[in-house]
Write a protein that holds these residues in place. Structure first.
Motif, PDB file in Angstrom:
ATOM      1  N   VAL A   1       7.495  -5.817   6.366  1.00 38.87           N
ATOM      2  CA  VAL A   1       6.911  -4.514   6.017  1.00 38.87           C
ATOM      3  C   VAL A   1       5.400  -4.607   5.881  1.00 38.87           C
ATOM      4  CG1 VAL A   1       6.719  -2.815   4.143  1.00 38.87           C
ATOM      5  CG2 VAL A   1       8.974  -3.548   4.940  1.00 38.87           C
ATOM      6  N   ASN A   2       4.925  -5.666   5.240  1.00 34.68           N
ATOM      7  CA  ASN A   2       3.501  -5.786   4.935  1.00 34.68           C
ATOM      8  C   ASN A   2       2.734  -6.681   5.905  1.00 34.68           C
ATOM      9  OD1 ASN A   2       3.335  -4.298   2.228  1.00 34.68           O
ATOM     10  ND2 ASN A   2       5.043  -5.705   1.889  1.00 34.68           N
TER      11      ASN A   2
ATOM     12  N   SER B   1       0.869  -1.170   0.000  1.00 35.44           N
ATOM     13  CA  SER B   1       0.000   0.000   0.000  1.00 35.44           C
ATOM     14  C   SER B   1       0.910   1.226   0.000  1.00 35.44           C
ATOM     15  CB  SER B   1      -0.924  -0.012   1.220  1.00 35.44           C
ATOM     16  OG  SER B   1      -0.162   0.021   2.413  1.00 35.44           O
ATOM     17  N   THR B   2       0.378   2.376   0.355  1.00 36.60           N
ATOM     18  CA  THR B   2       1.203   3.595   0.337  1.00 36.60           C
ATOM     19  C   THR B   2       1.410   4.167   1.727  1.00 36.60           C
ATOM     20  OG1 THR B   2      -0.799   4.884  -0.105  1.00 36.60           O
ATOM     21  CG2 THR B   2       0.519   4.208  -2.005  1.00 36.60           C
ATOM     22  N   ASP B   3       1.032   3.417   2.762  1.00 37.17           N
ATOM     23  CA  ASP B   3       1.203   3.934   4.120  1.00 37.17           C
ATOM     24  C   ASP B   3       1.954   2.918   4.973  1.00 37.17           C
ATOM     25  OD1 ASP B   3      -0.695   1.991   4.398  1.00 37.17           O
ATOM     26  OD2 ASP B   3      -2.309   3.320   5.013  1.00 37.17           O
ATOM     27  N   GLY B   4       2.276   3.321   6.199  1.00 31.32           N
ATOM     28  CA  GLY B   4       2.983   2.444   7.114  1.00 31.32           C
ATOM     29  C   GLY B   4       4.492   2.509   6.941  1.00 31.32           C
ATOM     30  N   LEU B   5       5.196   1.712   7.734  1.00 26.95           N
ATOM     31  CA  LEU B   5       6.654   1.671   7.685  1.00 26.95           C
ATOM     32  C   LEU B   5       7.130   1.091   6.363  1.00 26.95           C
ATOM     33  CD1 LEU B   5       7.534   0.334  11.262  1.00 26.95           C
ATOM     34  CD2 LEU B   5       7.678   2.693  10.443  1.00 26.95           C
ATOM     35  N   SER B   6       8.199   1.652   5.834  1.00 27.72           N
ATOM     36  CA  SER B   6       8.807   1.140   4.613  1.00 27.72           C
ATOM     37  C   SER B   6       9.960   0.205   4.966  1.00 27.72           C
ATOM     38  CB  SER B   6       9.325   2.290   3.757  1.00 27.72           C
ATOM     39  OG  SER B   6      10.442   2.901   4.399  1.00 27.72           O
ATOM     40  N   ALA B   7      10.520  -0.450   3.942  1.00 27.69           N
ATOM     41  CA  ALA B   7      11.697  -1.289   4.161  1.00 27.69           C
ATOM     42  C   ALA B   7      12.866  -0.468   4.687  1.00 27.69           C
ATOM     43  CB  ALA B   7      12.080  -1.987   2.859  1.00 27.69           C
TER      44      ALA B   7
END
Length: 324
Positions: free
Chosen positions: A218-219, A136-142
């Motif tokens: 991440v996901n 998706s486009t939100d939350g913590l990234s790698a």
């Protein structure tokens, strides 16, 4: 289903390569008037094939807003038979539960080829792009995880989600490298891992397992799957089929155990277990195959990414209906 392979070939000729599509169609066996749920819309391959297989209705979920945008032409061409919903498939009860019950539900747990092939999404070490990996486009990234987690936590992620035997060595290499500045691209991370892990065999990149592990973290992919394995069977109509294509051994083990438990195929209770704790009711579900189906040789040649795919399926017995 006699025309499953013909439909699969037509969809593939249009540039879509949904994994194990003929086997998925044979398993779901779409019928006229049926209502189906594609929990991982991606490039729309499964949804497109379901719509072609029978005059049915398809609801499809994807957490990626890009996938929802890409699917709009297919929605327009479906004459009201395809409906897209943005969100995680673990939230299917909240998103589409009121639109069921469903005659079939399908999940493809692999990363969409659209995401893998886009450098800006940062899923693949074959392209140097920003270290993102979010579906998706939100939350913590790698990048947040790689640069922010402590060494021990990084090692745990690599070991548990990627089954990387040299997880501590890789975690130490990452922590050492980020002392000189943040790790920001897939190329940077891949090189750090390659220097830490010797190459095991030809055509296998040492960064593969670590990238997979970070993407899963991440996901929250295993958490998503766990919730979905509890939710999806309840949305099936009598005779409806829940079909899952997995790519990772952890996913497959979780799926195997959950479906076996629903079908009453788990090991029997100990003779010391109190009678009040022993399940006596007949199961509501049955396994369609005792062993997972795997891709055909032709598919492996056309689409090497499918090599680790495993298909498992569960049918709701006709005497039982979907719960409200």
């Amino acid at each position: 289903m006699n025309n499953a392979y013909q439909i699969a070939e037509e969809v593939q000729q249009e540039g879509h390569f949904p994994v194990m599509l003929p086997e998925v169609l044979e398993t779901l066996n779409p019928k006229a008037g049926g209502v189906y749920l594609d929990g991982t819309f991606g490039g729309g391959g499964y949804s497109r094939a379901l719509l072609r297989s029978a005059p049915c209705t398809v609801h499809a979920i994807d957490r990626d807003p890009d996938a929802i945008r890409r699917g709009q032409p297919l929605v327009a061409a479906s004459e009201g038979r395809l409906h897209l919903h943005q969100g995680t498939f673990s939230a299917m009860k909240e998103l589409v539960g009121h639109l069921g019950p469903f005659d079939g539900i399908v999940l493809d747990l692999g990363v969409s080829s659209f995401q893998l092939d886009q450098e800006k999404r940062g899923f693949s070490f074959r392209h140097d792009g920003p270290l993102d990996m979010r579906m998706s486009t939100d939350g913590l990234s790698a990048a947040d995880i790689v640069n922010g987690e402590k060494e021990e936590a990084l090692a745990d992620i690599l070991y548990h989600y990627g089954e990387e035997r040299r997880s501590r060595r890789v975690a130490r290499a990452i922590v050492d490298a980020r002392q000189s500045g943040p790790i920001q691209t897939t190329g940077q991370l891949a090189e750090i891992i390659r220097r830490a892990v010797p190459k095991e065999r030809p055509n296998f990149d040492p960064a593969t397992r670590s990238f997979q592990a970070i993407r899963i973290a991440v996901n929250n992919e295993l958490g998503e799957l766990e919730r979905t394995l509890g939710a999806a069977p309840d949305l099936l109509a009598p005779g409806g089929v829940f079909c899952i294509v997995t790519f990772h051994s952890l996913e497959d083990r979780m799926t195997k155990r959950a479906l076996a438990r629903l079908a009453g195929r788990m090991a029997g209770p100990s003779r010391h277990t109190p009678l009040s704790m022993q399940q006596s009711e007949a199961p509501e579900f049955a396994l369609l195959h005792t062993r997972p189906r795997t891709p055909a040789e032709k598919e492996l040649q056309l689409n090497p990414r499918s090599r680790s795919a495993r298909l498992r399926a569960l049918r709701r017995l006709p005497a039982h209906g979907a719960s409200s």
